[in-house]
Design an enzyme around this catalytic site. Structure first.
Site, short mmCIF file in Angstrom:
data_model
loop_
_atom_site.label_atom_id
_atom_site.label_comp_id
_atom_site.label_asym_id
_atom_site.label_seq_id
_atom_site.Cartn_x
_atom_site.Cartn_y
_atom_site.Cartn_z
N CYS A 115 0.70 -1.30 -0.03
CA CYS A 115 0.05 0.05 0.15
C CYS A 115 0.71 1.28 0.11
O CYS A 115 0.21 2.27 -0.29
CB CYS A 115 -1.02 -0.11 1.25
N HIS A 256 -3.56 6.90 2.98
CA HIS A 256 -3.71 5.61 2.61
C HIS A 256 -5.17 5.19 3.01
O HIS A 256 -5.27 5.58 4.31
CB HIS A 256 -2.90 4.58 2.71
N ASN A 286 -10.37 -0.34 0.29
CA ASN A 286 -8.97 -0.31 0.23
C ASN A 286 -8.36 -0.79 -1.18
O ASN A 286 -8.41 -1.76 -1.45
CB ASN A 286 -8.56 -1.05 1.56
O1 UT7 Z 1 -3.80 -1.49 3.57
C1 UT7 Z 1 -2.94 -2.40 4.55
C2 UT7 Z 1 -3.25 -1.51 5.75
N1 UT7 Z 1 -4.41 -2.34 6.26
C3 UT7 Z 1 -4.88 -1.80 7.30
O2 UT7 Z 1 -4.52 -0.80 7.85
C4 UT7 Z 1 -6.41 -2.63 7.99
C5 UT7 Z 1 -6.19 -2.69 9.45
N2 UT7 Z 1 -7.18 -3.31 10.21
C6 UT7 Z 1 -8.32 -3.02 10.25
O3 UT7 Z 1 -8.82 -1.98 9.36
C7 UT7 Z 1 -9.11 -3.53 11.33
O4 UT7 Z 1 -8.44 -4.40 12.04
C8 UT7 Z 1 -10.31 -4.45 10.62
C9 UT7 Z 1 -11.24 -3.65 9.94
C10 UT7 Z 1 -9.68 -5.46 9.73
C11 UT7 Z 1 -11.01 -5.08 11.69
O5 UT7 Z 1 -11.47 -4.60 12.59
P1 UT7 Z 1 -11.40 -4.68 14.26
O6 UT7 Z 1 -12.04 -3.90 14.77
O7 UT7 Z 1 -9.87 -4.65 14.53
O8 UT7 Z 1 -11.97 -6.19 14.41
P2 UT7 Z 1 -11.22 -7.61 14.79
O9 UT7 Z 1 -10.47 -8.02 13.90
O10 UT7 Z 1 -10.88 -7.19 16.16
O11 UT7 Z 1 -12.77 -8.47 14.93
C12 UT7 Z 1 -13.55 -7.95 15.92
C13 UT7 Z 1 -14.89 -9.10 15.66
C14 UT7 Z 1 -14.38 -10.32 15.96
O12 UT7 Z 1 -15.59 -11.21 16.36
P3 UT7 Z 1 -15.32 -11.78 18.03
O13 UT7 Z 1 -14.13 -12.73 17.74
O14 UT7 Z 1 -15.14 -10.40 18.68
O15 UT7 Z 1 -16.69 -12.49 18.33
C15 UT7 Z 1 -14.20 -10.99 14.34
O16 UT7 Z 1 -14.75 -12.11 13.89
O17 UT7 Z 1 -15.65 -8.62 14.53
C16 UT7 Z 1 -15.43 -10.20 13.75
N3 UT7 Z 1 -15.36 -9.49 12.23
C17 UT7 Z 1 -16.58 -9.37 11.67
N4 UT7 Z 1 -17.95 -9.09 11.81
C18 UT7 Z 1 -18.83 -8.92 10.86
C19 UT7 Z 1 -14.60 -9.47 11.50
N5 UT7 Z 1 -14.68 -9.14 10.48
C20 UT7 Z 1 -16.05 -9.16 10.31
C21 UT7 Z 1 -17.15 -8.78 9.36
N6 UT7 Z 1 -18.35 -8.63 9.76
N7 UT7 Z 1 -16.96 -8.50 8.09
#
Ligand code: UT7
Length: 329
Positions: A115, A256, A286
């Site tokens: 990225c 980004h 993204n």
């Molecule tokens: O371009 C390269 C750089 N990339 C980035 O900068 C991305 C950085 N990361 C992020 O943007 C975020 O970490 C995400 C958007 C990918 C995820 O958000 P988060 O708040 O960090 O969520 P998480 O991974 O901690 O997941 C929280 C919960 C989990 O459920 P439990 O374990 O708490 O029950 C996931 O399974 O959200 C769940 N989850 C979803 N729920 C509904 C993960 N993806 C989804 C989804 N829909 N699409």
């Protein structure tokens, strides 16, 4: 500025016409518009249809950038394409663009820095221009991530989109306009947090060395998020401090476009008002190396970016890589 630096004299972008909304994704994986909107800020993304390709989008964006720069393809000296999703492993996207544009004089290569790729490429272009301000260089960020996303993995498939952005740079004729500085960083120790392992030379496509999910983008989102916030804030402040500037001097921050919460954190840390931060991730998700040049093009065409503005670009991505570029537009 001592030697003539790179000035962006034309921008262009191209997005595929097929739109996938959060509601569409609700039918594919266990997710909701509410979750995606709250956790990322994304509402929809564009993805390629049959017949559309990374190089095709790159060519479209480049034609617009060249037209606006009033530079003919035959005048180009170099084409750099930042991408992690080339049409083929060989040849590069850059040579396909060179052929399609008829830029017969131009050298051409792809650059892989995820990225952060566009900022890496722009910084390299500036180094060339500083040795010869007559050079005309096409810098592109172009991605087709939809073919590298596992559409059964809700933790990644909701995040990414396809698109391309291009800029034409040449030596600035005005001493106070152009590229001011680029800061490029990487930390390979954390490579395993964001990967696309399959189809390289270690795990070729026809082997059965890897579980099927490794042939798609995999990410430990929370860890990437924490690192992105920390690194982007540090590199933004460094860009300003190195040049004796403060956040107040910035006219437009072009980050980004990965996650609205990351962008909002940066905005708060730099104490920038909303109108000084360019955001379009709600429309495109993204798009990796393409996100910054697409945003730049939109900012120009909507009148948010004008000659003389101080523009700060910052990026973070797999590798990890991160980078900043500061430009007096
Ligand atoms: O371009 C390269 C750089 N990339 C980035 O900068 C991305 C950085 N990361 C992020 O943007 C975020 O970490 C995400 C958007 C990918 C995820 O958000 P988060 O708040 O960090 O969520 P998480 O991974 O901690 O997941 C929280 C919960 C989990 O459920 P439990 O374990 O708490 O029950 C996931 O399974 O959200 C769940 N989850 C979803 N729920 C509904 C993960 N993806 C989804 C989804 N829909 N699409």
């Amino acid at each position: 500025m001592k030697s003539a630096s790179a000035l962006i004299v034309g921008t262009g972008s191209a997005l595929p016409s097929k739109v996938i909304t959060n509601q569409d994704l609700e039918k594919i994986v266990d997710t909701s518009d509410e979750w995606i909107t709250q956790r990322t800020g994304i509402k929809e993304r564009r993805i390629v249809a049959p017949g559309e390709s990374n190089s095709g989008l790159a060519v479209k964006a480049s034609r617009l950038a060249l037209e606006r720069a009033q530079i003919a393809p035959e005048e180009l000296d170099l084409i750099i394409v930042a991408t992690l999703t080339p049409d083929y492993l060989m040849p590069s996207v850059a040579v396909l663009v060179q052929k399609e544009l008829g830029a017969h004089k131009a050298g051409a290569f792809d650059l892989s820095a995820t990225c952060s790729g566009f900022i890496y490429a722009l910084t390299i272009a500036d180094k060339f221009i500083r040795t010869d301000p007559q050079l005309k260089i096409l810098v592109i960020g172009s991605e087709v991530l939809s073919n590298k996303v596992n559409w059964q993995d809700r933790t990644t498939c909701v995040l990414f989109g396809d698109g391309a952005g291009a800029v034409v740079v040449t030596g600035s004729k005005e001493p106070n306009r152009g590229f001011i500085s680029g800061h490029l960083y990487a930390d390979g120790n954390l490579w395993h947090l964001l990967t696309l392992k399959g189809c390289g030379s270690l795990y070729p496509p026809c082997g059965d060395h890897l579980p099927p999910e490794e042939y798609y983008i995999r990410m430990q989102g929370r860890e990437v998020f924490k690192n992105a916030v920390r690194a982007m804030e540090a590199v933004a402040l460094e860009a300003l401090q190195t040049n004796g500037l403060t956040p107040e001097d910035v006219d437009l921050l072009v980050p980004h476009q990965a996650n609205m919460r990351i962008i909002e954190h940066l905005r708060e840390r730099l104490a920038l008002p909303l109108e000084k931060v360019y955001v379009n991730l709600q429309k495109y998700g993204n798009t990796s190396a393409a996100s910054i040049p697409i945003a730049l093009d939109e900012a120009v065409t909507t009148g948010k970016l004008r000659p003389g503005d101080l523009v700060l670009m910052i990026a973070f991505g797999g590798g990890f890589t991160w980078a900043s570029a500061l430009i007096r537009w």
